[in-house]
Motif scaffolding. Sequence first.
Motif, PDB file in Angstrom:
ATOM      1  N   ARG A  66       5.734  -3.716 -10.198  1.00 18.56           N
ATOM      2  CA  ARG A  66       5.211  -4.903  -9.547  1.00 18.56           C
ATOM      3  C   ARG A  66       5.980  -5.240  -8.268  1.00 18.56           C
ATOM      4  O   ARG A  66       5.450  -5.883  -7.366  1.00 18.56           O
ATOM      5  CB  ARG A  66       5.263  -6.082 -10.528  1.00 18.56           C
ATOM      6  N   GLN A  67       7.222  -4.784  -8.191  1.00 16.25           N
ATOM      7  CA  GLN A  67       8.011  -5.008  -6.979  1.00 16.25           C
ATOM      8  C   GLN A  67       7.782  -3.885  -5.957  1.00 16.25           C
ATOM      9  O   GLN A  67       7.828  -4.129  -4.747  1.00 16.25           O
ATOM     10  CB  GLN A  67       9.510  -5.091  -7.320  1.00 16.25           C
ATOM     11  N   LEU A  68       7.548  -2.673  -6.454  1.00 17.80           N
ATOM     12  CA  LEU A  68       7.425  -1.506  -5.578  1.00 17.80           C
ATOM     13  C   LEU A  68       6.025  -1.305  -5.023  1.00 17.80           C
ATOM     14  O   LEU A  68       5.860  -0.797  -3.901  1.00 17.80           O
ATOM     15  CB  LEU A  68       7.838  -0.232  -6.329  1.00 17.80           C
ATOM     16  N   PHE A  69       5.024  -1.654  -5.814  1.00 22.48           N
ATOM     17  CA  PHE A  69       3.641  -1.380  -5.435  1.00 22.48           C
ATOM     18  C   PHE A  69       2.832  -2.678  -5.473  1.00 22.48           C
ATOM     19  O   PHE A  69       3.129  -3.595  -6.239  1.00 22.48           O
ATOM     20  CB  PHE A  69       3.008  -0.369  -6.397  1.00 22.48           C
ATOM     21  N   GLY A 214       4.758  -2.011  -1.842  1.00 19.12           N
ATOM     22  CA  GLY A 214       5.082  -3.358  -2.260  1.00 19.12           C
ATOM     23  C   GLY A 214       6.171  -3.984  -1.414  1.00 19.12           C
ATOM     24  O   GLY A 214       6.578  -3.443  -0.377  1.00 19.12           O
ATOM     25  N   ALA A 215       6.665  -5.109  -1.874  1.00 17.11           N
ATOM     26  CA  ALA A 215       7.671  -5.848  -1.110  1.00 17.11           C
ATOM     27  C   ALA A 215       9.028  -5.157  -1.098  1.00 17.11           C
ATOM     28  O   ALA A 215       9.860  -5.432  -0.235  1.00 17.11           O
ATOM     29  CB  ALA A 215       7.819  -7.257  -1.678  1.00 17.11           C
ATOM     30  N   TYR A 216       9.239  -4.219  -2.041  1.00 16.10           N
ATOM     31  CA  TYR A 216      10.527  -3.546  -2.153  1.00 16.10           C
ATOM     32  C   TYR A 216      10.371  -2.030  -2.232  1.00 16.10           C
ATOM     33  O   TYR A 216       9.296  -1.509  -2.541  1.00 16.10           O
ATOM     34  CB  TYR A 216      11.296  -4.070  -3.378  1.00 16.10           C
ATOM     35  N   MET A 217      11.484  -1.343  -1.948  1.00 22.23           N
ATOM     36  CA  MET A 217      11.557   0.110  -2.031  1.00 22.23           C
ATOM     37  C   MET A 217      12.672   0.485  -3.011  1.00 22.23           C
ATOM     38  O   MET A 217      13.652  -0.251  -3.161  1.00 22.23           O
ATOM     39  CB  MET A 217      11.877   0.726  -0.667  1.00 22.23           C
ATOM     40  N   LEU A 218      12.524   1.651  -3.660  1.00 22.12           N
ATOM     41  CA  LEU A 218      13.550   2.149  -4.569  1.00 22.12           C
ATOM     42  C   LEU A 218      14.676   2.771  -3.754  1.00 22.12           C
ATOM     43  O   LEU A 218      14.475   3.738  -3.017  1.00 22.12           O
ATOM     44  CB  LEU A 218      12.952   3.176  -5.524  1.00 22.12           C
ATOM     45  N   ASP A 219      15.878   2.210  -3.901  1.00 23.20           N
ATOM     46  CA  ASP A 219      17.028   2.686  -3.130  1.00 23.20           C
ATOM     47  C   ASP A 219      17.904   3.635  -3.926  1.00 23.20           C
ATOM     48  O   ASP A 219      18.403   4.631  -3.404  1.00 23.20           O
ATOM     49  CB  ASP A 219      17.855   1.490  -2.666  1.00 23.20           C
ATOM     50  N   GLU A 220      18.089   3.340  -5.215  1.00 27.37           N
ATOM     51  CA  GLU A 220      19.023   4.123  -6.026  1.00 27.37           C
ATOM     52  C   GLU A 220      18.662   3.947  -7.486  1.00 27.37           C
ATOM     53  O   GLU A 220      18.201   2.891  -7.911  1.00 27.37           O
ATOM     54  CB  GLU A 220      20.453   3.649  -5.773  1.00 27.37           C
ATOM     55  N   ILE A 221      18.904   5.000  -8.283  1.00 29.20           N
ATOM     56  CA  ILE A 221      18.686   4.890  -9.721  1.00 29.20           C
ATOM     57  C   ILE A 221      19.676   5.794 -10.448  1.00 29.20           C
ATOM     58  O   ILE A 221      19.932   6.927 -10.024  1.00 29.20           O
ATOM     59  CB  ILE A 221      17.230   5.263 -10.105  1.00 29.20           C
ATOM     60  N   ALA A 222      20.272   5.266 -11.510  1.00 30.91           N
ATOM     61  CA  ALA A 222      21.123   6.031 -12.416  1.00 30.91           C
ATOM     62  C   ALA A 222      20.534   5.827 -13.805  1.00 30.91           C
ATOM     63  O   ALA A 222      20.592   4.722 -14.354  1.00 30.91           O
ATOM     64  CB  ALA A 222      22.565   5.546 -12.364  1.00 30.91           C
ATOM     65  N   VAL A 223      19.937   6.862 -14.364  1.00 27.48           N
ATOM     66  CA  VAL A 223      19.190   6.755 -15.616  1.00 27.48           C
ATOM     67  C   VAL A 223      20.068   6.173 -16.725  1.00 27.48           C
ATOM     68  O   VAL A 223      21.228   6.571 -16.900  1.00 27.48           O
ATOM     69  CB  VAL A 223      18.632   8.129 -16.024  1.00 27.48           C
ATOM     70  N   ASN A 224      19.481   5.207 -17.439  1.00 27.19           N
ATOM     71  CA  ASN A 224      20.138   4.499 -18.543  1.00 27.19           C
ATOM     72  C   ASN A 224      21.321   3.642 -18.092  1.00 27.19           C
ATOM     73  O   ASN A 224      22.098   3.171 -18.927  1.00 27.19           O
ATOM     74  CB  ASN A 224      20.583   5.460 -19.647  1.00 27.19           C
ATOM     75  N   PRO A 231      14.406  -4.449   0.352  1.00 27.15           N
ATOM     76  CA  PRO A 231      13.131  -4.860   0.969  1.00 27.15           C
ATOM     77  C   PRO A 231      12.463  -3.732   1.741  1.00 27.15           C
ATOM     78  O   PRO A 231      13.130  -2.884   2.353  1.00 27.15           O
ATOM     79  CB  PRO A 231      13.554  -5.995   1.904  1.00 27.15           C
ATOM     80  N   ASN A 232      11.153  -3.730   1.691  1.00 27.40           N
ATOM     81  CA  ASN A 232      10.328  -2.761   2.421  1.00 27.40           C
ATOM     82  C   ASN A 232       9.945  -3.376   3.771  1.00 27.40           C
ATOM     83  O   ASN A 232       9.138  -4.311   3.811  1.00 27.40           O
ATOM     84  CB  ASN A 232       9.075  -2.446   1.596  1.00 27.40           C
ATOM     85  N   PRO A 233      10.493  -2.892   4.876  1.00 24.75           N
ATOM     86  CA  PRO A 233      10.203  -3.505   6.178  1.00 24.75           C
ATOM     87  C   PRO A 233       8.760  -3.342   6.613  1.00 24.75           C
ATOM     88  O   PRO A 233       8.291  -4.064   7.497  1.00 24.75           O
ATOM     89  CB  PRO A 233      11.163  -2.780   7.131  1.00 24.75           C
ATOM     90  N   GLU A 234       8.029  -2.405   5.988  1.00 26.09           N
ATOM     91  CA  GLU A 234       6.634  -2.179   6.353  1.00 26.09           C
ATOM     92  C   GLU A 234       5.670  -3.059   5.560  1.00 26.09           C
ATOM     93  O   GLU A 234       4.466  -3.057   5.824  1.00 26.09           O
ATOM     94  CB  GLU A 234       6.270  -0.707   6.139  1.00 26.09           C
ATOM     95  N   GLU A 239       8.245 -10.590   6.330  1.00 25.46           N
ATOM     96  CA  GLU A 239       8.957 -11.703   6.945  1.00 25.46           C
ATOM     97  C   GLU A 239       9.106 -12.892   6.005  1.00 25.46           C
ATOM     98  O   GLU A 239       9.893 -13.806   6.247  1.00 25.46           O
ATOM     99  CB  GLU A 239       8.253 -12.150   8.216  1.00 25.46           C
ATOM    100  N   ASN A 240       8.365 -12.879   4.887  1.00 25.85           N
ATOM    101  CA  ASN A 240       8.426 -13.965   3.918  1.00 25.85           C
ATOM    102  C   ASN A 240       9.294 -13.644   2.712  1.00 25.85           C
ATOM    103  O   ASN A 240       9.451 -14.471   1.821  1.00 25.85           O
ATOM    104  CB  ASN A 240       7.012 -14.302   3.430  1.00 25.85           C
ATOM    105  N   VAL A 241       9.814 -12.409   2.640  1.00 23.33           N
ATOM    106  CA  VAL A 241      10.625 -11.982   1.499  1.00 23.33           C
ATOM    107  C   VAL A 241      12.053 -12.466   1.700  1.00 23.33           C
ATOM    108  O   VAL A 241      12.683 -12.162   2.724  1.00 23.33           O
ATOM    109  CB  VAL A 241      10.587 -10.450   1.342  1.00 23.33           C
ATOM    110  N   ILE A 242      12.578 -13.199   0.735  1.00 28.05           N
ATOM    111  CA  ILE A 242      13.915 -13.787   0.863  1.00 28.05           C
ATOM    112  C   ILE A 242      14.981 -12.955   0.152  1.00 28.05           C
ATOM    113  O   ILE A 242      16.046 -12.696   0.701  1.00 28.05           O
ATOM    114  CB  ILE A 242      13.927 -15.230   0.320  1.00 28.05           C
ATOM    115  N   ILE A 243      14.730 -12.548  -1.088  1.00 28.88           N
ATOM    116  CA  ILE A 243      15.722 -11.782  -1.851  1.00 28.88           C
ATOM    117  C   ILE A 243      15.954 -10.436  -1.168  1.00 28.88           C
ATOM    118  O   ILE A 243      15.017  -9.673  -0.934  1.00 28.88           O
ATOM    119  CB  ILE A 243      15.259 -11.585  -3.303  1.00 28.88           C
ATOM    120  N   THR A 244      17.219 -10.141  -0.882  1.00 26.36           N
ATOM    121  CA  THR A 244      17.558  -8.966  -0.071  1.00 26.36           C
ATOM    122  C   THR A 244      17.903  -7.736  -0.889  1.00 26.36           C
ATOM    123  O   THR A 244      18.012  -6.638  -0.337  1.00 26.36           O
ATOM    124  CB  THR A 244      18.748  -9.285   0.842  1.00 26.36           C
ATOM    125  N   GLU A 245      18.090  -7.891  -2.197  1.00 27.33           N
ATOM    126  CA  GLU A 245      18.427  -6.746  -3.042  1.00 27.33           C
ATOM    127  C   GLU A 245      18.117  -7.091  -4.485  1.00 27.33           C
ATOM    128  O   GLU A 245      18.384  -8.209  -4.936  1.00 27.33           O
ATOM    129  CB  GLU A 245      19.909  -6.392  -2.884  1.00 27.33           C
TER     130      GLU A 245
END
Length: 541
Positions: A66-69, A214-224, A231-234, A239-245
């Motif tokens: 829901r955040q990514l797409f 979506g409003a965000y992009m996946l930056d990093e993942i460590a399973v489990n 934030p996704n600049p595209e 411009e309305n997204v406040i949470i930065t991470e």
Amino acid sequence: MTRLSLLTTSTILTFALGSTAWAQATHPVTGETLAEDQTFQYRLLDQFPSIDPQLIEETAGGHVARQLFEGLLTQNADGTLRPGVAESWSSEDNQTWVFNLREDARWSNGDPVTAQDFVASWQRAADPATASEYAWYVELSQISNSAAVIAGEVGPEELGVRAIDDRTLEVTLSQPLPYFPQMTVHYTFMPSHQPSVEEHGAAWTAPENIVSNGAYMLDEIAVNEFFRLVPNPEYWGAENVIITEVTGYIINDASQALTRFQAGEFDMMDDLPAGSYPRLEAEMPDVAHSVPRLCSYYYAINQSESGHEALQDRRVRTALSLMIDREVITDQVLQAGQAPAFNFTHWATAGFEMPEIEYASWTQEERMAHAMELMTEAGYGPDNPIELNLIYNTSENHRQIATVISQMWRPLGVSTVLNNFEWQSYLEIRGNQNFDVARSAWCGDYNEASTFLDLLTSNNSNNDGKYANDEVDRLMAESVTMADPQPNYTAVEQILSEDMAIIPIYHYTQNFVLDPTIRNWPMENVENNWYVRDIYRVAAE
């Protein structure tokens, strides 16, 4: 003509925030003092198996998706529909739906999001080659030719969805469905970036490969361990997204997770330790919350050919259900406002009338007495005992419930072997019917009773107990065309109870703790659909 394009207070609030809102001293709408730190961290019980919209089958992955797409539509804080990629949507007959896409929708690599992207993604969901656990959802939405596509009888290109042009999507249903727009909020109908899928295959969702809208992009993942979003600049509303991470921490142990929450390591966690809510509410009333959630907790019973012989007998299944004192589970173990369940559909489901289930009105003593009679009739009991394998995914709450229920079953001559598995293994074992009884829960994919009851139709791939009843199938198929499907829903619930297709245990509340500096959380959304792009952090007092 039905024409829906909603703009509510929550939406206005989000739209009103400028690109530098988090750097301002006060919130431009509410006047609240904003925190310098605009990050959000939360705890997950389990590692999500996938964040591919067409392969997700559980809620943890759904929250991340829901955040990514972003699909055609999203939801306001109260669960009502609002524009997503689609700016407006309409239908003259509830059977042919047209969605008009916004011009500024972009993928994270700068590609435009087009109607063709939705066509390809929905075809992918229905294509047998994808092996989506949610292909049935496409058929449930009544999109034309979906059943034939899923069965492999016709190609995916025959699915009743087409791009009139880059910004106009037309969906043709096999029959009118007034709540179809609600169904498009679900992650199965979110778009996937087809060039990335084709280039990288199953690895397209890795941080180095993923392209999202979506409003965000996946930056990093460590399973489990954890994952991190930025934030996704595209994104059209960047411009309305406040949470930065956004950071999610996977912590199986609920007590450990609560300790870490109280130490300030993250901002939100649900799946609280069983029995902890009353204390938390008393000690931290501005932190602990309990609200209705559209989920039902139940035990699936393996009724496939590989299932335990005794469980093929309706009398045994019924006896197991009758012996469970649900009020002990809700009032003594969980203690967070959950309601004992004797039927499947959650009581808070929109427009649903709770059925009268006969044994729900009995005393627990009456239920237990009848359970003993049924087991004797079936030829089982202390002199002819049954051993059952009960599986659950790793969670102290699930373990406690399973332990209590296994003790309740002992007077029937039933011994229970408890087996816990990590989430991915548990899903595979349950999906392959390698169990006798399985801890299960179902959360509504949209706010209408069919989201629950269709699960127990014979062709639903998430019907892990493989319960099958032709009358249930007929009633659910017929309900789609009814102006008022409630009589059919009531009849289905009665059949499920008579057959004891599953063992209902309780209807959920969403009990969670939330840092009070996090604002605009959607407390009234019974589907528990939340979007980080809507929230913000105020300065601590």
